[in-house]
Motif scaffolding. Structure first.
Motif, PDB file in Angstrom:
ATOM      1  N   VAL A  60      14.087  11.112   9.864  1.00 28.62           N
ATOM      2  CA  VAL A  60      14.049  12.312  10.700  1.00 28.62           C
ATOM      3  C   VAL A  60      14.100  11.888  12.152  1.00 28.62           C
ATOM      4  N   CYS A  96       8.526  17.742   7.561  1.00 27.80           N
ATOM      5  CA  CYS A  96       8.334  18.879   6.681  1.00 27.80           C
ATOM      6  C   CYS A  96       7.159  18.638   5.753  1.00 27.80           C
ATOM      7  N   ASN A 112       9.772  15.027   3.964  1.00 24.55           N
ATOM      8  CA  ASN A 112      10.736  14.830   5.046  1.00 24.55           C
ATOM      9  C   ASN A 112      12.153  15.006   4.513  1.00 24.55           C
ATOM     10  N   ASP A 113      13.002  13.976   4.532  1.00 25.60           N
ATOM     11  CA  ASP A 113      14.388  14.176   4.099  1.00 25.60           C
ATOM     12  C   ASP A 113      14.677  13.555   2.743  1.00 25.60           C
ATOM     13  N   GLY A 159      15.103  17.417   7.689  1.00 26.75           N
ATOM     14  CA  GLY A 159      14.066  17.392   6.674  1.00 26.75           C
ATOM     15  C   GLY A 159      14.211  18.506   5.647  1.00 26.75           C
TER      16      GLY A 159
END
Length: 454
Positions: A374, A381, A397-398, A421
């Motif tokens: 990120v 997130c 996150n992602d 994210g």
């Protein structure tokens, strides 16, 4: 089916194909191709020459028909690079063989074999807030007061709009119907919960709460369904005494029960509801940061009592470190109906035994999962959990991490999109959908079939 062993000639868009009645029968009697074999079909006719197979003219795309005919013959789907997939799906729908295409398109859901299938950019301005999968592989995406609906071919249907009322939750009751909960607007009966058509966004039914024989306005939140006894559950916040979890009949849409809040049991603010078939009970979870402390309860609607509960305010629950380190942000009941998985902001996984009332959390640190690609802290997130097919999924996150086996060992990681994210994800129809926060885009992950899709 008098010609089952005979040859059939099809002229599709000027190109002639010759096959057998047995091959066409693979499409099924309810398909357009299967109807060619029906003795009652008024266009069915024998050839003028007994030695020549009957021929039918179909004014459709011959390139797509060649792919579909090969699917009927071999059970495999091979799509030439020059043929757009949406065009093939359109033609498959015409012939009534979409289910065969879908079965050949991907195999049974397996988190460790998921591969990115496509990315869909939304049409609404701003970021999406939540995504929910349909049982048939479609999905819906909430953006403020608007819900965008996609079928399993990713054709977008008319959006559901709530006249500027914020959507709290949305979920497919079945592929054709969506239940949406919303915040009430002061002075009006606009909030609550309603049933919509997923194909045309028509309002089909508004669910009401009654207390003391009076109709009450309310805000509905988290959703869950029991398809075994056709129930809909939703957390409810009203203005008088109707705080708790409402129950409605899926068939007639009428309120059938209400579980009112007990002392210290914040049911009206539930962030998550999950029905468990085996014990015929409902998991309700109120999570941080909506409340300072997490509260999880197992509710028995038959006896109107809490049969199991846990909260992080009690001492001696196996917590290590400060409460801030262990605040629960999401929860999912495992498919064995014996345990609950929780997660905090650092992707620490914890497991609670539903057979031990008030027992401690068995925490498992997943520190290697905490970092994602990120750009800045604003894109971080909250973690999200899901359970499917005996596997546990954690979005942080992602990335989405997959845990497998009886000890839920980390076995694979999903990471793809440029959209930042992951703010929400959902599993349904043998697909995983991941909604990204930075851009209005969601990724679709599928399990490749045993035969390659070209």
């Amino acid at each position: 089916m008098a010609f089952r062993g005979d040859r059939v000639r099809l002229n599709v868009g000027g190109e002639v194909f010759e096959t057998t009645a047995a091959t066409l029968a693979v499409a099924g009697r309810d398909s357009m191709l299967g109807a060619l074999l029906d003795d009652d079909w008024n266009l069915r006719r024998p050839s003028a020459n007994p030695d020549t197979p009957p021929e039918y003219f179909i004014d459709r795309n011959p390139a797509c028909f060649a792919v579909l005919l090969d699917l009927l013959r071999s059970g495999e789907l091979h799509l030439p690079p020059s043929l757009p997939e949406p065009l093939l799906l359109r033609e498959a729908s015409f012939y009534g063989v979409l289910d065969l295409v879908r079965a050949a398109r991907w195999g049974p859901f397996d988190g460790n074999r998921l591969r990115p299938s496509t990315s869909i950019s939304g049409t609404a301005p701003g970021d999406g807030t939540s995504i929910r999968a349909s049982p048939d592989g479609g999905c819906c995406v909430a953006h403020g007061s608007m819900l965008h609906v996609y079928d399993w071919t990713f054709v977008e249907h008319p959006p559901i709009t709530l006249d500027y009322l914020p959507i709290n939750a949305a979920s497919f009751l079945d592929p054709s119907h969506i239940v949406v909960t919303a915040r009430e607007r002061p002075g009006k009966m606009s909030g609550g919960m309603a049933l919509f058509s997923s194909s045309n966004a028509d309002l089909l039914h508004r669910f009401h709460v009654r207390h003391d024989n009076q109709l009450k306005s309310f805000t509905a939140g988290a959703l869950s369904f029991s398809h075994i006894d056709s129930k809909i559950f939703a957390s409810c916040k009203g203005r008088c005494n109707e705080y708790g979890i409402g129950v409605w009949d899926q068939i007639i849409g009428e309120q059938s029960d209400f579980f009112y809040e007990l002392s210290g049991c914040p049911l009206g603010d539930s962030d998550s509801l999950q029905w468990l078939n085996a014990p015929s009970s409902l998991i309700s979870a109120t999570l941080f940061p909506k409340t300072e402390h997490c509260y999880i309860a197992l509710l028995d609607f038959r006896q109107k009592n809490v049969v199991w509960s846990w909260t992080d305010t009690r001492p001696g629950l196996g917590l290590t470190g400060s409460f801030d380190d262990k605040r629960v942000l999401d929860v999912v009941a495992m498919e064995d109906n014996r345990s609950v998985c929780v997660v905090n902001q650092y992707a620490d996984l914890g497991f609670l035994d539903l057979r031990v009332n008030g027992g401690g959390v068995r925490w498992s640190s997943r520190s290697k999962l905490r970092k994602g690609r990120v750009k800045n802290e604003e894109e971080l997130c909250c973690p999200r959990l899901a359970s499917q097919g005996g596997q546990l999924f954690l979005a942080m996150n992602d990335t989405i991490s997959v845990f497998s086996g009886p000890e839920f060992v980390h076995t694979s990681t999903l990471r793809k999109s440029h959209g930042g994210g992951i703010c929400d994800f959902s599993i349904g129809g043998d697909r995983l959908f991941a909604l990204h926060s930075e851009e209005n885009v969601f990724d679709v992950w599928e399990t490749p079939p045993s035969s390659p899709f070209l």
